[in-house]
Design a protein around this motif. Structure first.
Motif, PDB file in Angstrom:
ATOM      1  N   ARG A  53      -9.404  -8.001 -15.724  1.00 56.54           N
ATOM      2  CA  ARG A  53      -8.218  -7.447 -15.080  1.00 56.54           C
ATOM      3  C   ARG A  53      -7.004  -8.333 -15.376  1.00 56.54           C
ATOM      4  NH1 ARG A  53      -9.580  -3.505 -11.523  1.00 56.54           N
ATOM      5  NH2 ARG A  53     -11.582  -3.644 -10.428  1.00 56.54           N
ATOM      6  N   GLU A  54      -5.819  -7.716 -15.304  1.00 59.69           N
ATOM      7  CA  GLU A  54      -4.573  -8.491 -15.300  1.00 59.69           C
ATOM      8  C   GLU A  54      -4.524  -9.252 -13.973  1.00 59.69           C
ATOM      9  OE1 GLU A  54      -1.744 -10.429 -15.991  1.00 59.69           O
ATOM     10  OE2 GLU A  54      -1.557  -8.824 -17.491  1.00 59.69           O
ATOM     11  N   THR A  55      -4.359 -10.568 -14.054  1.00 58.01           N
ATOM     12  CA  THR A  55      -4.354 -11.365 -12.828  1.00 58.01           C
ATOM     13  C   THR A  55      -2.953 -11.646 -12.300  1.00 58.01           C
ATOM     14  OG1 THR A  55      -4.463 -13.401 -14.127  1.00 58.01           O
ATOM     15  CG2 THR A  55      -6.554 -12.465 -13.337  1.00 58.01           C
ATOM     16  N   ASP A  56      -1.909 -11.334 -13.065  1.00 62.83           N
ATOM     17  CA  ASP A  56      -0.547 -11.425 -12.515  1.00 62.83           C
ATOM     18  C   ASP A  56      -0.332 -10.293 -11.520  1.00 62.83           C
ATOM     19  OD1 ASP A  56      -0.047 -13.575 -14.110  1.00 62.83           O
ATOM     20  OD2 ASP A  56       1.307 -12.536 -15.499  1.00 62.83           O
ATOM     21  N   THR A  57       0.446 -10.560 -10.504  1.00 65.52           N
ATOM     22  CA  THR A  57       0.840  -9.515  -9.559  1.00 65.52           C
ATOM     23  C   THR A  57       2.324  -9.216  -9.736  1.00 65.52           C
ATOM     24  OG1 THR A  57       1.171 -11.229  -7.871  1.00 65.52           O
ATOM     25  CG2 THR A  57      -0.932 -10.047  -7.845  1.00 65.52           C
ATOM     26  N   MET A  58       2.765  -8.135  -9.112  1.00 65.61           N
ATOM     27  CA  MET A  58       4.150  -7.695  -9.313  1.00 65.61           C
ATOM     28  C   MET A  58       5.121  -8.500  -8.454  1.00 65.61           C
ATOM     29  SD  MET A  58       3.925  -3.538  -9.439  1.00 65.61           S
ATOM     30  CE  MET A  58       2.472  -2.706 -10.102  1.00 65.61           C
ATOM     31  N   ASP A  59       6.288  -8.715  -9.024  1.00 67.92           N
ATOM     32  CA  ASP A  59       7.414  -9.257  -8.263  1.00 67.92           C
ATOM     33  C   ASP A  59       7.590  -8.425  -6.992  1.00 67.92           C
ATOM     34  OD1 ASP A  59       9.857 -10.230  -7.364  1.00 67.92           O
ATOM     35  OD2 ASP A  59      11.006  -9.476  -9.070  1.00 67.92           O
ATOM     36  N   THR A  60       7.778  -9.067  -5.854  1.00 66.17           N
ATOM     37  CA  THR A  60       7.878  -8.319  -4.595  1.00 66.17           C
ATOM     38  C   THR A  60       9.122  -7.443  -4.525  1.00 66.17           C
ATOM     39  OG1 THR A  60       8.875 -10.261  -3.541  1.00 66.17           O
ATOM     40  CG2 THR A  60       6.511  -9.944  -3.263  1.00 66.17           C
ATOM     41  N   PHE A  61      10.089  -7.672  -5.412  1.00 70.02           N
ATOM     42  CA  PHE A  61      11.234  -6.765  -5.438  1.00 70.02           C
ATOM     43  C   PHE A  61      10.825  -5.361  -5.903  1.00 70.02           C
ATOM     44  CE2 PHE A  61      13.872 -10.611  -5.266  1.00 70.02           C
ATOM     45  CZ  PHE A  61      14.787 -10.208  -4.303  1.00 70.02           C
ATOM     46  N   VAL A  62       9.672  -5.257  -6.582  1.00 67.24           N
ATOM     47  CA  VAL A  62       9.180  -3.926  -6.933  1.00 67.24           C
ATOM     48  C   VAL A  62       8.832  -3.161  -5.653  1.00 67.24           C
ATOM     49  CG1 VAL A  62       7.449  -2.627  -8.221  1.00 67.24           C
ATOM     50  CG2 VAL A  62       8.292  -4.813  -9.110  1.00 67.24           C
ATOM     51  N   ASP A  63       8.191  -3.845  -4.703  1.00 72.90           N
ATOM     52  CA  ASP A  63       7.770  -3.198  -3.458  1.00 72.90           C
ATOM     53  C   ASP A  63       8.946  -2.546  -2.736  1.00 72.90           C
ATOM     54  OD1 ASP A  63       5.551  -4.649  -4.245  1.00 72.90           O
ATOM     55  OD2 ASP A  63       5.726  -6.136  -2.641  1.00 72.90           O
ATOM     56  N   SER A  64      10.094  -3.231  -2.750  1.00 75.27           N
ATOM     57  CA  SER A  64      11.248  -2.737  -1.997  1.00 75.27           C
ATOM     58  C   SER A  64      12.157  -1.849  -2.829  1.00 75.27           C
ATOM     59  CB  SER A  64      12.059  -3.922  -1.452  1.00 75.27           C
ATOM     60  OG  SER A  64      12.490  -4.773  -2.502  1.00 75.27           O
ATOM     61  N   SER A  65      11.772  -1.572  -4.075  1.00 71.40           N
ATOM     62  CA  SER A  65      12.618  -0.767  -4.938  1.00 71.40           C
ATOM     63  C   SER A  65      12.342   0.729  -4.830  1.00 71.40           C
ATOM     64  CB  SER A  65      12.451  -1.194  -6.402  1.00 71.40           C
ATOM     65  OG  SER A  65      13.008  -2.471  -6.604  1.00 71.40           O
ATOM     66  N   TRP A  66      11.340   1.090  -4.003  1.00 71.52           N
ATOM     67  CA  TRP A  66      11.054   2.532  -3.859  1.00 71.52           C
ATOM     68  C   TRP A  66      10.561   2.896  -2.466  1.00 71.52           C
ATOM     69  CZ3 TRP A  66       6.185   5.112  -3.285  1.00 71.52           C
ATOM     70  CH2 TRP A  66       5.087   4.268  -3.184  1.00 71.52           C
ATOM     71  N   TYR A  67      10.512   1.936  -1.546  1.00 73.45           N
ATOM     72  CA  TYR A  67       9.949   2.199  -0.215  1.00 73.45           C
ATOM     73  C   TYR A  67      10.681   3.311   0.524  1.00 73.45           C
ATOM     74  CZ  TYR A  67      13.682  -0.297   2.339  1.00 73.45           C
ATOM     75  OH  TYR A  67      14.876  -0.680   2.900  1.00 73.45           O
TER      76      TYR A  67
END
Length: 872
Positions: free
Chosen positions: A500-514
């Protein structure tokens, strides 16, 4: 109504339960009424709300309650921006799991927010750390990858050696990580990127349509996107030098200044720099120093401009026989233009600072409008304004814009290395958004790496890719990377071993579509497009100006990406944006220089002199400056303590009343006590009105007398003005109108008993309207008063009062009276009153007669229906 004092501690929990039980604020996607979406930036669950939260959410709540009273179907949801480094770091410190810490904080903060009486639709609550949210984010990632909106490439990155993760340029402050404070290093890593740069022009032009955004935010985004039209220009290297290259390509937005060029500068990451550094230890060390500095624009602008001479020279492209030295400079970025520039020191401050340091020529080639060509010179400040080109042969006498065009034509007709020497090009400062983060507590990137199939997305049927619960933080770096089993998986295409890809997404992704997920938070897909399109864009978004670039720009890009992948059919996420000011408080220090909390001091006043002493020790405390509330300076006020002492309505009222909402507000004990007194004043007014109604039950109501009619006009104007002010987000002005209305009603209640038949109707209606006006701001008090007045249903469900246009027409005017230019009083007269009558009224006033002392005035100047000036 027998209770003399209103008790918020008793009434506020009661009404909160009533609202909860009735699901008063739950929005329906099937409601046929006009939709209205108001949203405050959702909080990070740190464990406690602060007064900044109270101000932010109180403003949003006023807007939500007002538009609900206007008969709209209002969506006002709440959620939690719950992934991120602070939770992971806190878990490491406390030897617990980030999810445990985060969910405990969410529960605590939810209780606090509910105590504020906010009209939130809790049925739509989301937390970005829960799989039922981030599985849809993973689906969006897969869709965007298929649409060509995501790429994976090697890139120089900002590396935080303490948090051991990549940081975006915007997350590097003064060369240090925005959370850890550690000096940032430069590394080359393979990263995932959202191709936001593909949308640079669209994001830029879209700002013109965001007319309900603050201009300062639009300007910040324009500057960040950084569109610039310039010239790619080839400089021919002198032959027989220490490189195989024959030319250097630069990008310049000022080709009009080419005759003033005195050097070339390369980025530390330029290919030629790397070649030269291999045999130049001084250059190697300088490049390392630049990497430690980072690439954040703010840091580069503040840093001393430094460089290393490479030993190379290029031919001057327009001055026969002249050459220019080639430097590597710390202010040139590889990811803008070509990674090389020519320096014209006279007309660029950065170039001038560099030239002065290394004793390079400074030749002015743009003459100010009032300048003398024979004597004009540049000292310590570059001339960057408009002017006329001179000292530039065939460009002399042209304007800057005309010279740019002529220079472009000139170089396009010449060649170097068989290519046109110059080519016009548009560049953007905006770079692609690197989203890879080497941390556990984030949304897993749904990708696997297979030796046979390559790097491929996870099959959607296998979503969500869930974070493992059994993680250990006993080793530095990403816990996912050294998890014994989680990263090992079979490839869903070939069945072979994969990781698996072990990097996670920048948390700004989470708030870019909530905001889109809130429209259908239980949907089996990221959105239900028809529902999202009906609600979006958000009508009113409220939050801090510190998010002007990162969050807001990313959200604008993400909305376009969701449109491209079929999840929404809009371009912009937020129609209206409001950025509120901060909450500030005095700071206090002990004799030892330690910060002292406001709760630990006693303030005393003697005249205008204020002093402070410690509550326990009695030692003198220094009163310091007024600053943003912060835990480090201990100048914070706990919302729970304010609610316990005064009630939520008082805190809300103070936050809305004390200053314009876009400015900072200073929290003061006197201010909150004043808000509490007003709360009691309204309660007493309601009680007095109820008593008057009870005493006059047998009275037959008659038409208004003059006093009753005047009161009705005041009431209707107040209703109109408060509505206008709320819609304009001028909350402090709305509060001021309510204060004036309350004063008028208190006065009327005092005299209504003298003629109840002709005044009581106006008073009763006025008090009812007052309660409706305060309902968005002091909702608990409003419900209590509404009930006491015998009204059916909840005031939260009542429609906004209608305004009679006839009541807004005033047939009288207030004339200010000045004596020798200074205001001394006023009179109220019917519009169009003859000047002779006005003069007679003015002279009959006691204050004016006293100033005249029996003598006639020298002159009386009357501007009809405007002002009176008496000259004595």
């Amino acid at each position: 109504m027998s209770v003399e004092r209103y008790n918020p501690r008793e009434m506020e929990p009661r009404w909160q339960k009533v609202w909860d039980d009735a699901q008063s604020f739950a929005a329906s996607n099937d409601d046929p009424r006009e939709p209205y979406y108001v949203l405050e930036m959702f909080p990070y669950p740190s464990g406690r709300i602060h007064m900044g939260h109270v101000r932010n959410y109180a403003m949003g709540d006023v807007v939500a309650r007002y538009h609900r009273a206007r008969g709209k179907n209002v969506l006002h949801p709440m959620g939690w921006d719950a992934f991120g480094l602070p939770a992971e770091n806190a878990a490491i410190e406390r030897k617990t799991h980030p999810g445990t810490w985060t969910r405990q904080n969410i529960a605590a903060m939810k209780t606090q927010l509910k105590s504020m009486g906010l009209s939130l639709d809790w049925t739509r609550e989301i937390a970005t750390c829960e799989p039922d949210y981030y599985q849809h984010q993973q689906a969006l990632f897969i869709d965007m990858l298929a649409a060509g909106l995501i790429t994976r490439k090697k890139s120089k990155v900002n590396w935080d050696p303490v948090d051991m993760t990549v940081l975006a340029n915007e997350q590097v402050i003064d060369g240090k990580g925005w959370r850890s404070g550690a000096p940032v290093e430069q590394r080359e890593l393979t990263q995932w990127f959202f191709k936001i740069s593909d949308y640079a022009e669209e994001l830029l032009s879209g700002l013109d349509g965001l007319t309900d955004w603050p201009e300062k935010v639009r300007t910040m985004q324009r500057n960040w996107i950084g569109k610039s039209e310039g010239l790619r220009l080839l400089f021919e290297l002198l032959p027989a030098q220490t490189t195989a290259a024959t030319s250097i390509e630069v990008f310049s937005t000022r080709p009009d200044t080419i005759f003033g060029a005195s050097f070339l500068a390369l980025s530390p990451d330029h290919k030629l720099t790397s070649e030269l550094a291999a045999n130049n230890p001084a250059l190697t060390e300088f490049v390392a120093e630049c990497h430690r500095l980072g690439t954040a624009t703010e840091v580069l602008e503040k840093a001393e401009k430094k460089g290393v001479f490479t030993g190379l020279y290029v031919k001057h492209p327009v001055i026969e026989g002249a050459t220019l030295p080639v430097y590597v400079a710390n202010f040139v970025l590889m990811d803008y233009g070509t990674g090389a520039v020519f320096g014209c020191p006279a007309h660029d401050q950065r170039d001038l600072d560099f030239a002065r340091k290394y004793d390079l020529p400074v030749l002015p080639v743009v003459l100010p409008p009032d300048g003398d060509a024979a004597s004009f010179a540049v000292a310590d400040e570059a001339f960057t304004d408009a002017g006329t080109i001179y000292n530039s042969q065939f460009l002399d006498g042209l304007s800057i814009d005309d010279a740019k065009r002529q220079a472009a034509d000139y170089f396009a007709a010449r060649s170097v290395d068989g290519k046109p020497q110059g080519k016009v090009e548009i560049n953007y400062r905006l770079r692609d958004w690197g989203i890879s983060r080497q941390r556990y507590w984030g949304c897993p990137i749904p990708v696997i790496h297979c030796e046979v199939c390559g790097t491929i997305p996870v099959a959607k049927k296998d979503l969500p890719v869930v974070l493992p619960e059994d993680v250990s933080f006993d080793k530095p770096g990403n816990a996912l990377d050294h998890h014994p089993t989680w990263k090992h998986v079979n490839c869903h295409q070939c069945g072979g071993p994969a990781t698996r890809e072990t990097d996670t997404m920048d948390t700004f992704v989470d708030s870019s579509w909530y905001f889109a997920r809130f429209t259908a938070p239980q949907a089996p897909t990221p959105t239900i497009p028809a529902v999202a399109n009906a609600w979006l864009p958000v009508d009113q978004y409220i939050g801090g100006v510190e998010h002007a670039i990162l969050h807001l720009l990313y959200s604008r890009f993400f909305t376009r990406a969701m449109k491209a992948t079929g999840h929404v059919n809009i371009d912009e996420p937020f129609k209206g944006l409001f950025t509120q000011g901060m909450v500030t408080h005095e700071t206090y220090k002990s004799p030892k220089g330690d910060w002292v909390a406001p709760t630990d001091i006693v303030l005393e006043s003697q005249g205008e002199v204020r002093t402070a002493r410690h509550l326990q020790s009695g030692e003198p405390i220094t009163i310091g400056s007024i600053e943003k509330m912060s835990k480090s300076k201990k100048n914070v006020v706990d919302p729970d303590e304010i609610v316990a002492a005064y009630g939520a309505d008082t805190a809300r009222w103070f936050m809305l009343s004390d200053s314009p909402p876009e400015r900072d507000i200073q929290w003061t004990e006197a201010g909150v006590e004043g808000a509490s007194r007003f709360q009691q004043r309204v309660w007493r007014l309601v009680g007095e009105t109820i008593a008057l109604i009870g005493q006059s039950k047998s009275t037959v109501r008659e038409n208004d007398d003059a006093e009753g009619l005047a009161l009705r006009k005041i009431v209707h104007r107040a209703v109109q003005q408060v509505a206008d002010d709320i819609e304009g987000l001028r909350f402090n002005r709305a509060v001021a109108q309510i204060y004036e209305l309350t004063n008028a009603l208190v006065r009327s209640a005092g005299i209504a008993g003298a003629a109840p038949a002709t005044r009581l109707d106006a008073l009763e209606q006025g008090v009812e309207r007052l309660i409706q006006l305060i309902a968005p701001m002091m909702p608990h008090l409003a419900e209590t008063c509404w009930e006491a007045l015998g009204k059916t249903g909840l005031v939260a469900d009542a429609l906004w009062p209608e305004v009679d246009p006839a009541m807004l027409v005033d047939d009288s005017v207030t004339l200010p009276i000045q004596v020798n230019g200074k205001r001394r009083g006023e009179i109220v007269v019917p519009k169009g009153t003859p000047s002779a009558e006005v003069e007679q009224l003015v002279l009959s006033l006691e204050a004016i007669a006293r100033m005249l002392d029996g003598k006639p005035p020298k002159k009386i100047v009357i501007v009809p229906d405007r002002i009176v000036n008496v000259v004595v």
